[in-house]
Scaffold this motif. Structure first.
Motif, mmCIF file in Angstrom:
data_model
loop_
_atom_site.group_PDB
_atom_site.id
_atom_site.type_symbol
_atom_site.label_atom_id
_atom_site.label_comp_id
_atom_site.label_asym_id
_atom_site.label_seq_id
_atom_site.Cartn_x
_atom_site.Cartn_y
_atom_site.Cartn_z
ATOM 1 N N GLY A 322 0.828 -1.331 0.177
ATOM 2 C CA GLY A 322 0.080 0.161 -0.161
ATOM 3 C C GLY A 322 0.685 1.261 -0.019
ATOM 4 N N GLU A 323 1.955 1.166 0.377
ATOM 5 C CA GLU A 323 2.888 2.552 0.588
ATOM 6 C C GLU A 323 3.233 2.932 -0.788
ATOM 7 N N ALA A 324 3.396 2.170 -1.874
ATOM 8 C CA ALA A 324 3.570 2.739 -3.190
ATOM 9 C C ALA A 324 2.502 3.610 -3.702
ATOM 10 N N LEU A 325 1.160 3.542 -3.201
ATOM 11 C CA LEU A 325 0.093 4.381 -3.504
ATOM 12 C C LEU A 325 0.472 5.828 -3.194
ATOM 13 N N LEU A 326 1.500 6.120 -2.408
ATOM 14 C CA LEU A 326 1.907 7.332 -2.122
ATOM 15 C C LEU A 326 2.954 7.807 -3.011
ATOM 16 N N ASP A 327 3.374 6.978 -3.674
ATOM 17 C CA ASP A 327 4.713 7.238 -4.603
ATOM 18 C C ASP A 327 4.241 8.159 -5.735
ATOM 19 N N ASP A 328 5.172 9.394 -5.944
ATOM 20 C CA ASP A 328 4.952 10.247 -7.010
ATOM 21 C C ASP A 328 4.706 9.743 -8.360
ATOM 22 N N HIS A 329 5.543 8.677 -8.631
ATOM 23 C CA HIS A 329 5.348 7.959 -9.902
ATOM 24 C C HIS A 329 4.039 7.421 -10.037
ATOM 25 N N VAL A 330 3.707 6.422 -9.214
ATOM 26 C CA VAL A 330 2.539 5.662 -9.157
ATOM 27 C C VAL A 330 1.527 6.397 -9.232
ATOM 28 N N ARG A 331 1.353 7.650 -8.536
ATOM 29 C CA ARG A 331 0.146 8.551 -8.536
ATOM 30 C C ARG A 331 0.175 9.323 -9.926
ATOM 31 N N SER A 332 1.305 9.549 -10.541
ATOM 32 C CA SER A 332 1.101 10.329 -11.850
ATOM 33 C C SER A 332 0.683 9.358 -12.929
ATOM 34 N N THR A 333 0.944 8.236 -12.691
ATOM 35 C CA THR A 333 0.710 7.156 -14.191
ATOM 36 C C THR A 333 -0.826 6.696 -13.746
ATOM 37 N N GLY A 334 -1.658 7.226 -13.085
ATOM 38 C CA GLY A 334 -2.816 6.541 -12.947
ATOM 39 C C GLY A 334 -3.114 5.217 -12.096
ATOM 40 N N LEU A 335 -2.092 4.688 -11.576
ATOM 41 C CA LEU A 335 -2.062 3.509 -10.954
ATOM 42 C C LEU A 335 -2.584 3.613 -9.560
ATOM 43 N N ALA A 336 -2.556 4.970 -8.989
ATOM 44 C CA ALA A 336 -2.948 5.211 -7.965
ATOM 45 C C ALA A 336 -4.209 6.174 -8.359
ATOM 46 N N VAL A 337 -5.436 5.690 -7.598
ATOM 47 C CA VAL A 337 -6.632 6.709 -8.063
ATOM 48 C C VAL A 337 -7.507 6.894 -6.937
ATOM 49 N N GLY A 338 -8.401 8.030 -6.691
ATOM 50 C CA GLY A 338 -9.089 8.291 -5.684
ATOM 51 C C GLY A 338 -10.500 7.296 -5.750
ATOM 52 N N HIS A 339 -11.103 7.117 -4.560
ATOM 53 C CA HIS A 339 -12.466 6.503 -4.547
ATOM 54 C C HIS A 339 -13.203 7.146 -3.419
ATOM 55 N N ASP A 340 -14.332 7.103 -3.482
ATOM 56 C CA ASP A 340 -15.230 7.666 -2.442
ATOM 57 C C ASP A 340 -16.113 6.459 -1.670
ATOM 58 N N ASP A 341 -15.502 5.960 -0.582
ATOM 59 C CA ASP A 341 -15.873 4.653 0.069
ATOM 60 C C ASP A 341 -16.887 5.171 0.893
ATOM 61 N N PRO A 342 -18.090 4.474 1.221
ATOM 62 C CA PRO A 342 -19.293 4.975 1.955
ATOM 63 C C PRO A 342 -18.902 5.088 3.351
ATOM 64 N N ASP A 343 -17.719 4.153 3.815
ATOM 65 C CA ASP A 343 -17.451 4.351 5.366
ATOM 66 C C ASP A 343 -16.407 5.045 5.553
ATOM 67 N N ARG A 344 -15.245 5.149 4.709
ATOM 68 C CA ARG A 344 -13.837 5.443 5.111
ATOM 69 C C ARG A 344 -13.698 6.811 4.524
ATOM 70 N N GLY A 345 -14.561 7.266 3.531
ATOM 71 C CA GLY A 345 -14.560 8.555 2.768
ATOM 72 C C GLY A 345 -13.689 8.494 1.520
#
Length: 828
Positions: A322-345
């Motif tokens: 899960g830590e790679a989801l904070l990596d600049d490369h991972v985030r810039s390439t679309g491998l990390a994306v946002g999602h609205d979870d009903p419980d976690r936000g």
């Protein structure tokens, strides 16, 4: 950026139903959840039917937040009302295009959810069944740990305590089953687009294990040093991961030409007399590694990463899941994306790992079939050079394979198993991995081979002819290399606008790391695979399995099949992109991040605490990683781990629910010697949740450890199974024994899951067969052998329009090998 892509993509308009009854996300999660997630990311509308009651084993585990996002959820009580649950699934299947089924036979087939019943109600339905695993020793429940114990996979991990098994943190069989199921669905849709008829595909956790571990499962009559290294021994001993001054680890890799020599010079080490591969295989690097460890311990990881950047050798941080989801490369390439979870936000999760984009002008609109947008039976299919009409699966599809190493070739090997004619292009000196035979064998069976020097005069003309004759062109070269060698997408499309073109890159086509070399080793570091396998507070454990490479190949195969389907249905070319990094992150995709900001916002990443609690490091970001492996590498807690018995043997225990825990208590009490019943006095009445904190020790584990030391491992495993408690003796085998457990099983041989063929100097060779069964019609006959260097050059070029004179000219220029003269009395 959001992750809900339903309605856009190659599967737009396709309706998918995903049914999972009586399964655990810990025990077999990706097997039942990954197929729907991948088809969702291809644009399908996915409905998931799941049990309303979660098994106790899954308490506190939040993987479903990631895997089920974007799916419509239908919950049923398959315990109290099994008939009603089955009726709900059957009703949804009547209007679906694809149905995935996971669960025991009593929950699926015996409730009227078998393929014959479903096909009568919806003849166009593609049914994909993930069955419980079977072998000559009987059936196994869908609990990954039991399969890993029975096959001996747990002894193929280099435990921190030498000579004993280690719990397998990487759910390799579940992931493999999920990928093979996805391939089965896409292959069925592709065929249905021409015929209008549905069909079935079948896989299992055992098949998934075979699918992702071909590099280490094989046997030859005449071994070589490399087959001995991986098919008899457990691979190189030096992991190249080193602890820095701040306690964090860094991972090295020397795969690029000259990288090893450059690193030795950088550290002031004496040069190698025999080179990188020889030092790695002989164990000489272990001695060097001890000196390197002392050097890396002098500075923090961030300083090393900054200092080593830009060199020919590669290094990456060893992260936790899960830590790679904070990596600049991972985030810039679309491998990390946002999602609205009903419980976690708002949470950050893994995004699509394969993308398919139409190119050019689409063909005529398709005719909807009986259960969705399938082309009408017998209707002509638009597309490129070799479109196969209504042939079985990929019969008639022509694939040009310009890939190398392991990840790239596995993708086209999957297509070959589905009936495609795959032509492998390699240098006249041979594929770089012909000398690393287990890796070569893992991805080359069933292909034809052409030897071609891409830099020689005349080579561009040969490539252009091959492009024109191909439905698929696939490669996994570093970003920029294809342009230099003449097989980039623009060049290929100039020759064949309607081709399905796939680039399976290392880090993705864009982003800070795009042009850097990549391999399985580095991806184990970034994805959290080797970090989590090491256990709490321990060094990372590298898995010498090639699993991320193989998974990447299957992901690319999924993208290629989706592209072929879109081309057959809608016309026009398709551009497919996947990455080794995406495949690695998929294997740990249950992890997510809370409070990291939207990945689309620059600078929103950073670092975070890794835990299953609400603790943060001050940035507000928390990684929810899932169950934590203990320092002893025994498992996730009292209910799901391996135990050592009094005779020194080991067995696996997997308790899915509270009822089974009660049976466990009774069975253990009955098996203890007279007067020893007090050992269980403080054993809780219900199973404790799996370990959330790294290093947390459960009192129930200590109680059961003491109890199990009162008997032998085989006796305890037998007693527990007789009481209805899932348990399995850990096979204490070396690599040869592990291979034998896979390829020699009588049931597997009868079902064709083991293939045998002659491989030149290696003699009789045995490997796992294709990890997927398809019907109702037989799978097309496929090639079994591994091709020799340039074995089919003359016949392929002849078919492409190069007669003997033209080939002689090419050979004189060094573009292809010189053909052997025909024997006297034969036609040329």
């Amino acid at each position: 950026m959001t992750t809900e892509t339903t309605g856009q993509g190659p599967l737009a308009g396709i309706r998918v139903v995903e049914v999972a009854f009586g399964t655990s996300v810990v025990g077999a999660g990706l097997a039942g959840s990954l197929p729907g997630a991948m088809l969702r990311d291809f644009g399908a509308q996915v409905t998931r039917v799941r049990s309303a009651r979660r098994p106790a084993l899954d308490t506190g585990v939040e993987f479903a937040r990631v895997w089920d996002r974007g799916k419509e959820i239908v919950e049923v009580d398959d315990d109290a009302d099994p008939a009603g649950a089955a009726a709900t699934a059957a009703a949804l299947a009547r209007s679906a295009d694809v149905l995935f089924l996971t669960g025991a036979e009593e929950a699926i087939e015996r409730r009227g959810l078998g393929y014959p019943d479903l096909a009568r109600a919806n003849p166009a339905l593609v049914v994909v069944r993930t069955r419980p695993s079977y072998s000559a020793r009987g059936a196994l429940a869908d609990l990954e740990l039991l399969l890993a114990a029975r096959t001996g996979l747990l002894t193929q991990i280099r435990c921190h305590q030498p000579g004993r098994p280690a719990f397998a943190d990487l759910a390799i069989a579940s992931a493999g089953a999920g990928l093979t199921a996805t391939v089965g669905a896409l292959a069925g849709l592709y065929e249905r687009a021409a015929t209008g008829r549905g069909g079935w595909a079948e896989t299992s956790l055992a098949d998934g294990l075979r699918a992702l571990l071909p590099m280490i499962i094989g046997r030859v009559e005449h071994p070589s040093p490399t087959t001995t290294l991986l098919w008899k021994d457990q691979g190189p001993k030096e992991s190249l991961a080193y602890r820095c001054a701040d306690g964090e680890y860094i991972q090295l890799w020397f795969g690029a030409k000259g990288a090893y020599e450059e690193f030795l010079a950088y550290l002031g080490e004496p040069p190698s007399e025999r080179g990188y591969n020889a030092d790695l295989m002989s164990g000489a690097m272990v001695e060097r590694g001890a000196r390197w460890a002392a050097a890396f311990a002098t500075r923090p990881r961030a300083a090393w990463l900054a200092d080593l950047a830009g060199h020919n050798f590669r290094c990456e941080p060893v992260l936790r899941p899960g830590e790679a989801l904070l990596d600049d490369h991972v985030r810039s390439t679309g491998l990390a994306v946002g999602h609205d979870d009903p419980d976690r936000g708002r949470i950050t999760v893994l995004g699509p790992i394969a993308r398919v984009i139409p190119t050019g002008q689409a063909g005529p609109p398709s005719t909807a079939g009986p259960a969705g947008p399938a082309r009408a039976a017998g209707a002509p299919a638009p597309g490129g050079a070799g479109e196969a009409g209504a042939g079985r699966l990929l019969s008639g599809v022509r694939v040009l394979d310009l890939s190398a190493y392991l990840a790239g070739p596995v993708a086209t090997a999957v297509l070959a198993e589905l009936g495609a004619d795959v032509v492998k292009v390699e240098p006249v000196t041979g594929d770089i991995h012909r000398n690393m035979e287990p890796m070569f064998a893992a991805g080359q069976r069933g292909k034809r081979a052409v030897a071609l020097d891409l830099k020689a005069p005349g080579a561009a003309g040969v490539l252009a002819a091959l492009f024109r004759d191909s439905d698929v062109v696939h490669h996994n070269a570093r970003v920029g290399l294809a342009e230099r060698l003449g097989y980039d997408e623009a060049t290929v499309r100039a020759a064949n606008p309607d081709v399905v073109y796939c680039h399976a890159s290392g880090f993705g086509a864009t982003g800070p790391r795009a042009k850097l070399p990549a391999n399985d080793h580095l991806m184990q570091a970034l994805s959290g695979v080797e970090g989590s396998q090491g256990g709490a507070g321990q060094p990372p454990t590298f898995l010498v399995w090639g699993a991320i490479d193989s998974a990447s190949g299957w992901v690319a195969a999924c993208g290629l099949l989706a592209g072929l389907y879109a081309r057959r249905r809608d016309g026009g070319g398709q551009s497919v992109s996947t990455s080794l990094l995406g495949a690695g992150l998929m294997l740990k995709s249950g992890a997510f991040v809370v409070g990291a900001g939207d990945p689309a916002d620059p600078g929103a990443g950073g670092t975070a605490a890794t835990d299953s609690t609400a603790a943060t490091d001050g940035t507000g970001a928390t990684v929810i990683a899932g169950p934590a492996l203990d320092a002893g590498q025994t498992g996730y807690g009292a209910a799901y781990r391996i135990y050592q018995a009094g005779d020194g043997g080991w067995f696996a225990l997997a308790v899915p629910d509270a009822k089974t825990w009660g049976r466990l208590r009774d069975a253990v009490a009955a098996g203890l010697p007279a007067g020893r019943g007090s050992l269980l006095a403080n054993l809780p009445a219900t199973p404790p949740p799996l370990r959330a904190w790294p290093g947390e020790r459960q009192p129930a584990e200590e109680i059961l450890e003491a109890a199990f030391h009162e008997g032998g491992a085989a006796g305890w495993a037998a007693r527990l199974r007789a009481a209805g408690v899932p348990a399995e003796l850990v096979a204490g085998v070396d690599r040869s024994g592990f291979v034998a457990n896979i390829v020699d099983d009588p049931v597997d041989r009868e079902l064709g899951r083991t293939v045998a063929f002659d491989w030149g100097a290696r003699g009789l060779t045995e490997q796992p067969g294709f990890a997927l069964r398809l019907g109702p019609e037989p799978r097309p006959a496929v090639r079994v052998a591994i091709p020799g260097l340039g074995e089919h050059t003359a016949e392929v070029l002849e078919a492409a329009g190069f007669d003997a004179a033209a080939r002689a000219t090419l050979a004189a220029a060094g573009a292809i090998p010189v053909e052997a003269p025909s024997p006297v009395g034969t036609s040329g």
